[in-house]
Motif scaffolding. Structure first.
Motif, short mmCIF file in Angstrom:
data_model
loop_
_atom_site.label_atom_id
_atom_site.label_comp_id
_atom_site.label_asym_id
_atom_site.label_seq_id
_atom_site.Cartn_x
_atom_site.Cartn_y
_atom_site.Cartn_z
N ASP A 88 -54.46 41.12 -41.84
CA ASP A 88 -53.34 40.29 -42.30
C ASP A 88 -53.83 39.20 -43.25
O ASP A 88 -53.20 38.94 -44.29
CB ASP A 88 -52.61 39.65 -41.11
N MET A 89 -54.96 38.57 -42.91
CA MET A 89 -55.50 37.52 -43.78
C MET A 89 -55.88 38.09 -45.14
O MET A 89 -55.57 37.50 -46.19
CB MET A 89 -56.71 36.86 -43.12
N VAL A 90 -56.54 39.22 -45.14
CA VAL A 90 -56.99 39.85 -46.39
C VAL A 90 -55.79 40.26 -47.24
O VAL A 90 -55.80 40.09 -48.47
CB VAL A 90 -57.92 41.05 -46.10
N SER A 91 -54.75 40.76 -46.60
CA SER A 91 -53.58 41.22 -47.37
C SER A 91 -52.84 40.07 -48.02
O SER A 91 -52.11 40.27 -49.00
CB SER A 91 -52.64 42.03 -46.48
N GLN A 92 -52.99 38.85 -47.52
CA GLN A 92 -52.32 37.69 -48.09
C GLN A 92 -53.09 37.10 -49.27
O GLN A 92 -52.59 36.22 -49.97
CB GLN A 92 -52.11 36.61 -47.03
N CYS A 93 -54.27 37.57 -49.50
CA CYS A 93 -55.11 37.01 -50.55
C CYS A 93 -54.94 37.80 -51.85
O CYS A 93 -55.07 39.02 -51.86
CB CYS A 93 -56.58 37.04 -50.12
N SER A 94 -54.69 37.07 -52.93
CA SER A 94 -54.53 37.73 -54.23
C SER A 94 -55.84 37.77 -55.01
O SER A 94 -55.89 38.31 -56.11
CB SER A 94 -53.46 37.00 -55.06
N ARG A 95 -56.87 37.17 -54.48
CA ARG A 95 -58.19 37.09 -55.12
C ARG A 95 -58.10 36.47 -56.50
O ARG A 95 -58.82 36.85 -57.41
CB ARG A 95 -58.86 38.47 -55.19
N GLY A 96 -57.27 35.47 -56.60
CA GLY A 96 -57.08 34.81 -57.88
C GLY A 96 -58.22 33.86 -58.22
O GLY A 96 -59.18 33.69 -57.47
N ASP A 97 -58.09 33.25 -59.40
CA ASP A 97 -59.11 32.33 -59.90
C ASP A 97 -58.81 30.88 -59.56
O ASP A 97 -59.49 29.98 -60.03
CB ASP A 97 -59.23 32.48 -61.42
N VAL A 98 -57.80 30.64 -58.77
CA VAL A 98 -57.44 29.27 -58.40
C VAL A 98 -58.15 28.89 -57.11
O VAL A 98 -58.52 29.77 -56.33
CB VAL A 98 -55.90 29.10 -58.26
N PRO A 99 -58.34 27.60 -56.89
CA PRO A 99 -59.08 27.21 -55.68
C PRO A 99 -58.31 27.42 -54.37
O PRO A 99 -58.89 27.38 -53.31
CB PRO A 99 -59.38 25.72 -55.90
N GLU A 100 -56.99 27.65 -54.44
CA GLU A 100 -56.25 27.89 -53.21
C GLU A 100 -56.61 29.28 -52.68
O GLU A 100 -56.62 30.25 -53.42
CB GLU A 100 -54.73 27.81 -53.44
N CYS A 101 -56.85 29.32 -51.38
CA CYS A 101 -57.23 30.61 -50.79
C CYS A 101 -56.52 30.75 -49.44
O CYS A 101 -56.77 29.97 -48.53
CB CYS A 101 -58.74 30.69 -50.60
N PRO A 102 -55.65 31.74 -49.31
CA PRO A 102 -54.93 31.91 -48.05
C PRO A 102 -55.85 32.21 -46.87
O PRO A 102 -55.52 31.89 -45.73
CB PRO A 102 -53.96 33.05 -48.32
N ILE A 103 -57.00 32.80 -47.13
CA ILE A 103 -57.94 33.08 -46.03
C ILE A 103 -58.49 31.77 -45.49
O ILE A 103 -58.47 31.53 -44.27
CB ILE A 103 -59.06 34.03 -46.49
N LEU A 104 -58.96 30.90 -46.38
CA LEU A 104 -59.46 29.60 -45.93
C LEU A 104 -58.35 28.78 -45.30
O LEU A 104 -58.57 28.12 -44.28
CB LEU A 104 -60.10 28.83 -47.09
N ASP A 105 -57.15 28.83 -45.89
CA ASP A 105 -56.01 28.11 -45.31
C ASP A 105 -55.75 28.58 -43.88
O ASP A 105 -55.53 27.76 -42.99
CB ASP A 105 -54.76 28.30 -46.17
N ALA A 106 -55.80 29.87 -43.66
CA ALA A 106 -55.55 30.40 -42.31
C ALA A 106 -56.63 29.95 -41.33
O ALA A 106 -56.35 29.64 -40.18
CB ALA A 106 -55.49 31.93 -42.37
N LEU A 107 -57.87 29.87 -41.80
CA LEU A 107 -58.96 29.43 -40.92
C LEU A 107 -58.87 27.95 -40.59
O LEU A 107 -59.23 27.53 -39.49
CB LEU A 107 -60.32 29.76 -41.56
N PHE A 108 -58.36 27.16 -41.54
CA PHE A 108 -58.20 25.71 -41.32
C PHE A 108 -56.93 25.36 -40.56
O PHE A 108 -56.76 24.23 -40.12
CB PHE A 108 -58.22 24.94 -42.65
N GLU A 109 -56.03 26.31 -40.42
CA GLU A 109 -54.73 26.07 -39.81
C GLU A 109 -54.86 25.55 -38.38
O GLU A 109 -55.63 26.09 -37.59
CB GLU A 109 -53.91 27.36 -39.83
N VAL A 110 -54.10 24.51 -38.08
CA VAL A 110 -54.06 23.95 -36.73
C VAL A 110 -52.80 24.49 -36.07
O VAL A 110 -51.70 24.36 -36.60
CB VAL A 110 -54.02 22.40 -36.77
N ASN A 111 -52.96 25.08 -34.94
CA ASN A 111 -51.78 25.65 -34.24
C ASN A 111 -51.04 24.61 -33.47
O ASN A 111 -51.37 23.82 -32.81
CB ASN A 111 -52.21 26.79 -33.30
#
Length: 139
Positions: free
Chosen positions: A116-139
């Motif tokens: 799921d994390m990998v599928s949300q990532c567009s591998r773009g050139d911008v510093p935003e990364c959904p994988i890192l965001d998901a890891l930093f997410e506080v539940n």
């Protein structure tokens, strides 16, 4: 058994070659009492016998099936007792199988989360990364 003859003395290097078990691992199994200490030559070199070779094969196979060292110790205790029942071995193996199935279920959950994390990532050139965001997410 890999073309092994029933000779009496197996130096540690030969034990390692015949079984595919690293020399340091063989020494470790000795230290923790899983493998009986071998006889020594006058020069202090280890000399294993055929029964010790068979036990090392047993350990390698059991480890390959995911048995923990304590479980292997329990299996050896049963076999060495000579009055064990196959039911005892079966029960230990059923418990181990349940543990393996639990691990598989957990790995499948882990796989889905990572997928799921990998599928949300567009591998773009911008510093935003959904994988890192998901890891930093506080539940």
């Amino acid at each position: 058994m890999n073309g092994i003859t029933n000779t009496r003395a197996y130096p540690i290097g030969r034990m390692s070659r015949e079984t595919g078990v690293n020399i340091e691992t063989i020494r470790y199994y000795e230290r923790i009492g899983l493998l009986p200490k071998p006889d020594r030559t006058a020069g202090g070199n280890r000399q294993y016998n055929h029964d010790q070779l068979k036990r090392l094969f047993f350990i390698r196979r059991a480890r390959g099936l995911g048995f923990a060292l304590d479980e292997i110790r329990d299996l050896f205790e049963m076999a060495d007792r000579q009055d064990f029942s196959c039911s005892e071995v079966h029960d230990l193996t059923v418990d181990h199988l349940a543990s393996v199935r639990d691990k598989i279920a957990n790995l499948k959950k882990l796989e889905k989360m990572l997928s799921d994390m990998v599928s949300q990532c567009s591998r773009g050139d911008v510093p935003e990364c959904p994988i890192l965001d998901a890891l930093f997410e506080v539940n």
